[in-house]
Structure formats: C-alpha cells, structure tokens
Design a protein around this motif. Structure first.
Motif, mmCIF file in Angstrom:
data_model
loop_
_atom_site.group_PDB
_atom_site.id
_atom_site.type_symbol
_atom_site.label_atom_id
_atom_site.label_comp_id
_atom_site.label_asym_id
_atom_site.label_seq_id
_atom_site.Cartn_x
_atom_site.Cartn_y
_atom_site.Cartn_z
ATOM 1 N N ASN A 192 33.127 -78.487 -8.993
ATOM 2 C CA ASN A 192 33.440 -77.339 -9.858
ATOM 3 C C ASN A 192 34.895 -77.305 -10.301
ATOM 4 O O ASN A 192 35.286 -76.442 -11.093
ATOM 5 C CB ASN A 192 33.036 -76.032 -9.179
ATOM 6 C CG ASN A 192 31.537 -75.814 -9.228
ATOM 7 O OD1 ASN A 192 30.858 -76.278 -10.154
ATOM 8 N ND2 ASN A 192 30.998 -75.152 -8.219
ATOM 9 N N GLN A 193 35.695 -78.227 -9.785
ATOM 10 C CA GLN A 193 37.109 -78.315 -10.217
ATOM 11 C C GLN A 193 37.268 -79.339 -11.333
ATOM 12 O O GLN A 193 38.347 -79.492 -11.900
ATOM 13 C CB GLN A 193 37.971 -78.691 -8.999
ATOM 14 C CG GLN A 193 39.448 -78.399 -9.179
ATOM 15 C CD GLN A 193 39.730 -76.900 -9.400
ATOM 16 O OE1 GLN A 193 38.961 -76.051 -8.982
ATOM 17 N NE2 GLN A 193 40.812 -76.589 -10.098
ATOM 18 N N ALA A 194 36.198 -80.058 -11.640
ATOM 19 C CA ALA A 194 36.301 -81.126 -12.643
ATOM 20 C C ALA A 194 36.538 -80.552 -14.046
ATOM 21 O O ALA A 194 36.174 -79.411 -14.335
ATOM 22 C CB ALA A 194 35.025 -81.965 -12.647
ATOM 23 N N SER A 195 37.124 -81.348 -14.906
ATOM 24 C CA SER A 195 37.366 -80.904 -16.288
ATOM 25 C C SER A 195 36.071 -80.875 -17.093
ATOM 26 O O SER A 195 35.866 -80.006 -17.925
ATOM 27 C CB SER A 195 38.376 -81.833 -16.964
ATOM 28 O OG SER A 195 39.595 -81.831 -16.241
ATOM 29 N N VAL A 196 35.213 -81.860 -16.836
ATOM 30 C CA VAL A 196 33.918 -81.901 -17.522
ATOM 31 C C VAL A 196 32.856 -82.322 -16.505
ATOM 32 O O VAL A 196 33.047 -83.310 -15.777
ATOM 33 C CB VAL A 196 33.917 -82.908 -18.691
ATOM 34 C CG1 VAL A 196 32.560 -82.914 -19.402
ATOM 35 C CG2 VAL A 196 35.031 -82.589 -19.689
ATOM 36 N N VAL A 197 31.790 -81.560 -16.429
ATOM 37 C CA VAL A 197 30.657 -81.900 -15.552
ATOM 38 C C VAL A 197 29.431 -82.086 -16.441
ATOM 39 O O VAL A 197 29.133 -81.225 -17.281
ATOM 40 C CB VAL A 197 30.380 -80.805 -14.519
ATOM 41 C CG1 VAL A 197 29.190 -81.186 -13.622
ATOM 42 C CG2 VAL A 197 31.618 -80.557 -13.651
ATOM 43 N N VAL A 198 28.779 -83.220 -16.290
ATOM 44 C CA VAL A 198 27.621 -83.522 -17.136
ATOM 45 C C VAL A 198 26.402 -83.785 -16.260
ATOM 46 O O VAL A 198 26.441 -84.644 -15.376
ATOM 47 C CB VAL A 198 27.880 -84.761 -18.005
ATOM 48 C CG1 VAL A 198 26.652 -85.087 -18.867
ATOM 49 C CG2 VAL A 198 29.098 -84.542 -18.907
ATOM 50 N N PHE A 199 25.344 -83.003 -16.491
ATOM 51 C CA PHE A 199 24.054 -83.299 -15.875
ATOM 52 C C PHE A 199 23.307 -84.264 -16.793
ATOM 53 O O PHE A 199 23.159 -84.007 -17.994
ATOM 54 C CB PHE A 199 23.218 -82.015 -15.714
ATOM 55 C CG PHE A 199 23.478 -81.258 -14.450
ATOM 56 C CD1 PHE A 199 24.312 -80.142 -14.448
ATOM 57 C CD2 PHE A 199 22.900 -81.662 -13.251
ATOM 58 C CE1 PHE A 199 24.562 -79.428 -13.286
ATOM 59 C CE2 PHE A 199 23.143 -80.952 -12.079
ATOM 60 C CZ PHE A 199 23.975 -79.842 -12.096
ATOM 61 N N LEU A 200 22.837 -85.348 -16.202
ATOM 62 C CA LEU A 200 22.079 -86.371 -16.937
ATOM 63 C C LEU A 200 20.645 -86.344 -16.430
ATOM 64 O O LEU A 200 20.373 -86.682 -15.275
ATOM 65 C CB LEU A 200 22.689 -87.747 -16.666
ATOM 66 C CG LEU A 200 24.157 -87.923 -17.090
ATOM 67 C CD1 LEU A 200 24.750 -89.174 -16.465
ATOM 68 C CD2 LEU A 200 24.276 -87.977 -18.612
ATOM 69 N N VAL A 201 19.717 -85.862 -17.271
ATOM 70 C CA VAL A 201 18.342 -85.674 -16.806
ATOM 71 C C VAL A 201 17.363 -86.166 -17.869
ATOM 72 O O VAL A 201 17.459 -85.785 -19.041
ATOM 73 C CB VAL A 201 18.048 -84.193 -16.488
ATOM 74 C CG1 VAL A 201 16.717 -84.058 -15.735
ATOM 75 C CG2 VAL A 201 19.173 -83.561 -15.668
ATOM 76 N N THR A 202 16.442 -87.001 -17.464
ATOM 77 C CA THR A 202 15.414 -87.472 -18.400
ATOM 78 C C THR A 202 14.045 -87.448 -17.725
ATOM 79 O O THR A 202 13.936 -87.462 -16.492
ATOM 80 C CB THR A 202 15.685 -88.928 -18.855
ATOM 81 O OG1 THR A 202 15.633 -89.779 -17.692
ATOM 82 C CG2 THR A 202 17.027 -89.053 -19.539
ATOM 83 N N GLY A 203 13.019 -87.401 -18.562
ATOM 84 C CA GLY A 203 11.656 -87.550 -18.055
ATOM 85 C C GLY A 203 10.922 -86.235 -17.884
ATOM 86 O O GLY A 203 11.491 -85.226 -17.445
ATOM 87 N N ALA A 204 9.639 -86.268 -18.232
ATOM 88 C CA ALA A 204 8.793 -85.057 -18.167
ATOM 89 C C ALA A 204 8.685 -84.541 -16.741
ATOM 90 O O ALA A 204 8.508 -83.337 -16.521
ATOM 91 C CB ALA A 204 7.412 -85.390 -18.734
ATOM 92 N N ASP A 205 8.843 -85.407 -15.757
ATOM 93 C CA ASP A 205 8.701 -84.953 -14.364
ATOM 94 C C ASP A 205 9.847 -84.027 -13.953
ATOM 95 O O ASP A 205 9.745 -83.331 -12.949
ATOM 96 C CB ASP A 205 8.620 -86.161 -13.416
ATOM 97 C CG ASP A 205 9.921 -86.957 -13.410
ATOM 98 O OD1 ASP A 205 10.418 -87.294 -12.324
ATOM 99 O OD2 ASP A 205 10.448 -87.229 -14.509
#
Ligand code: 6PG
Length: 252
Positions: A192-205
């Motif tokens: 939570n201290q990072a400048s940018v946090v990216v969630f990478l999520v793929t797939g119907a599951d």
C-alpha cells in the motif's frame, strides 16, 4: 487519500498483455524521468507468464532501458529457485534471461532457506538497502504487480492468516492452503506504500472473485486480502480481460 481503482478491461488475453506491458513501460519511464531508476515487484502464479513474454518480445524489449530497473518479488514459494513452482523460476525463464537483466538488479527471495522467518528478515534488509533509508517505516516501490486467487488472496496473503494482519514487518511468512504451503510475502504495508499497484487478472474462472473484490457485498468481502490493497498515496489499477470481468455490473 485512498485512490479509487482504475479498471481497464481488455477484449482478450493478448490485448490484456499489450495493455499491461505498455503500462509497465510507461510507469518505468516516468520513474526514470523523476528519479533515474525504476523499482518493480513482480508476483508469481500462472497469469504473468504471457505478460513477461510480451515484455521480452521484439516488439517491446527495446522500448525501455531495463538496466535502470530493479526487480523485487511480491512473494515466493519456499522451494529452490530452479523448482517449477518457484516464482523466480518463472520470471527468470520468461523475463530476466530474455531481457538479459543483470543479476545485481534482481532481488530474489530465498525460498530455499530452511529458515523462512530468517529469509523474510533478510529480504526486508535487502529492500531497505536497495530502495529505502535506514529510518523509513515503509519502502516506496514504484510498481507492484499483483495476482488474485479465487479465495481473495493476493501475494501470499491468504484469508485468515497472520501475514495479512502484519502491521510492522515488510516481509512475512505466508501459509497457503494448497500448493507449496510455506511462502515469503510482502506485507500490505509495503504494497500500500507503492506508487502504482496493478492487479493482473485473466480468465472466466476469476470472474466471481473479481466481482467480490470490486463490488463487495459484505464486511467479510471487504476484509479479503485483495480488498485490503488500497494504496495510501499511489494509483490502484485493475487490468482484467473480458472473461474475468464478465460478472461486473455494466460490463459490455
Ligand atoms: C503466487 C502468487 C499468487 C498468485 C495468485 C493467482 O505466488 O501464487 O503471487 O498471489 O498471483 O494465486 O495465481 P494464478 O495467476 O496462477 O491464477
């Protein structure tokens, strides 16, 4: 000021990987412009492989001077680095070797250690040396890449485990209900201290858990580890493909 998530939905995994690679390079270029260097922490699992391959491809490899980048790991399974379950093994094979990243610019978590708690403390010391001052309460990493598990875990912060509640240490020992159970993980304070946090999520599951995290229906949902990722001052971005977004309201 807690940031509102930016949600970007790609038609398919190829477009998703292109979006993610382009974003990473843009964040890296901005970091180099402002500080002369770029720190990023990468997750494991299976999702990132296509992204790593895209970044290492001829179309992208020359778009950024990777000698300015320092790589950290969000988490690591407590297995040797050459083990097929090792997050380092994935990143090394798909990203570091193809991009010829200097080993001095890679901070690997010692998953092979017989003392996971000692390895966690050692990694915290490495992060402090590489991108924090001796007095910093938290480091400030430019970019943290996260995955999402179907139980709402992220990094190796699994629901109901002590690592989720860790409020002081930068690296903790995580415990997974399946797969290699003992893991090393960055804590929420670091993420939570990072400048940018990216969630990478793929797939119907992942559609169900994406909806649960982005549109929580209960306090229990809001307490899931992935829901606790709320950068204090940075940006929170969700890069998801259309199948993973299929349960979100007004998803076309
Ligand atoms: C790990 C990851 C973990 C992962 C999620 C999603 O070490 O496994 O850091 O948090 O990102 O479990 O995994 P998939 O990408 O395989 O769905």
């Amino acid at each position: 000021m807690l940031s509102v998530p930016e949600i970007r939905i790609s038609r398919n995994r190829k477009d998703w990987a292109t979006e993610a690679a382009t974003l990473i390079i843009r964040v890296g270029q901005q970091a180099v412009r402002s500080r002369g260097c770029f720190s990023l922490a990468v997750s494991g699992g299976t999702t990132p492989e296509l992204l790593y391959e895209t970044l290492a491809s001829a179309a992208y490899a020359e778009r950024f001077d990777w000698s300015a980048a320092t790589f950290f790991f969000v988490d690591e399974r407590c297995v040797p680095p050459e083990h097929p379950d090792s997050n380092f093994n994935l990143a090394n094979r798909a990203l570091f070797l193809p991009l010829r990243i200097n080993l001095n610019n890679i901070y690997r978590m010692s998953g092979e250690s017989s003392d996971p708690d000692g390895a966690a403390r050692e990694y915290e010391a490495q992060i402090r040396t590489a991108c924090a001052s001796p007095t910093d309460i938290w480091p400030r990493i430019d970019l943290v890449l996260l995955g999402l598990g179907n139980d709402g875990h992220t990094a190796s912060l699994f629901p109901g485990t002590a690592a989720v509640d860790e409020r002081h240490r930068w690296v903790a020992v995580g415990h997974a209900p399946s797969g290699p159970s003992t893991r090393l993980t960055l804590t929420l304070g670091v993420i939570n201290q990072a400048s940018v946090v990216v969630f990478l999520v793929t797939g119907a599951d992942k559609a169900g858990i994406v909806k649960t995290i982005l549109n929580p229906g209960s306090d229990a949902d809001r307490q899931l580890p992935a829901a606790l990722v709320k950068p204090n001052r940075g940006r929170l971005i969700w890069l998801i493909d259309s199948p993973a977004a299929s349960e979100l309201e007004d998803h076309c």
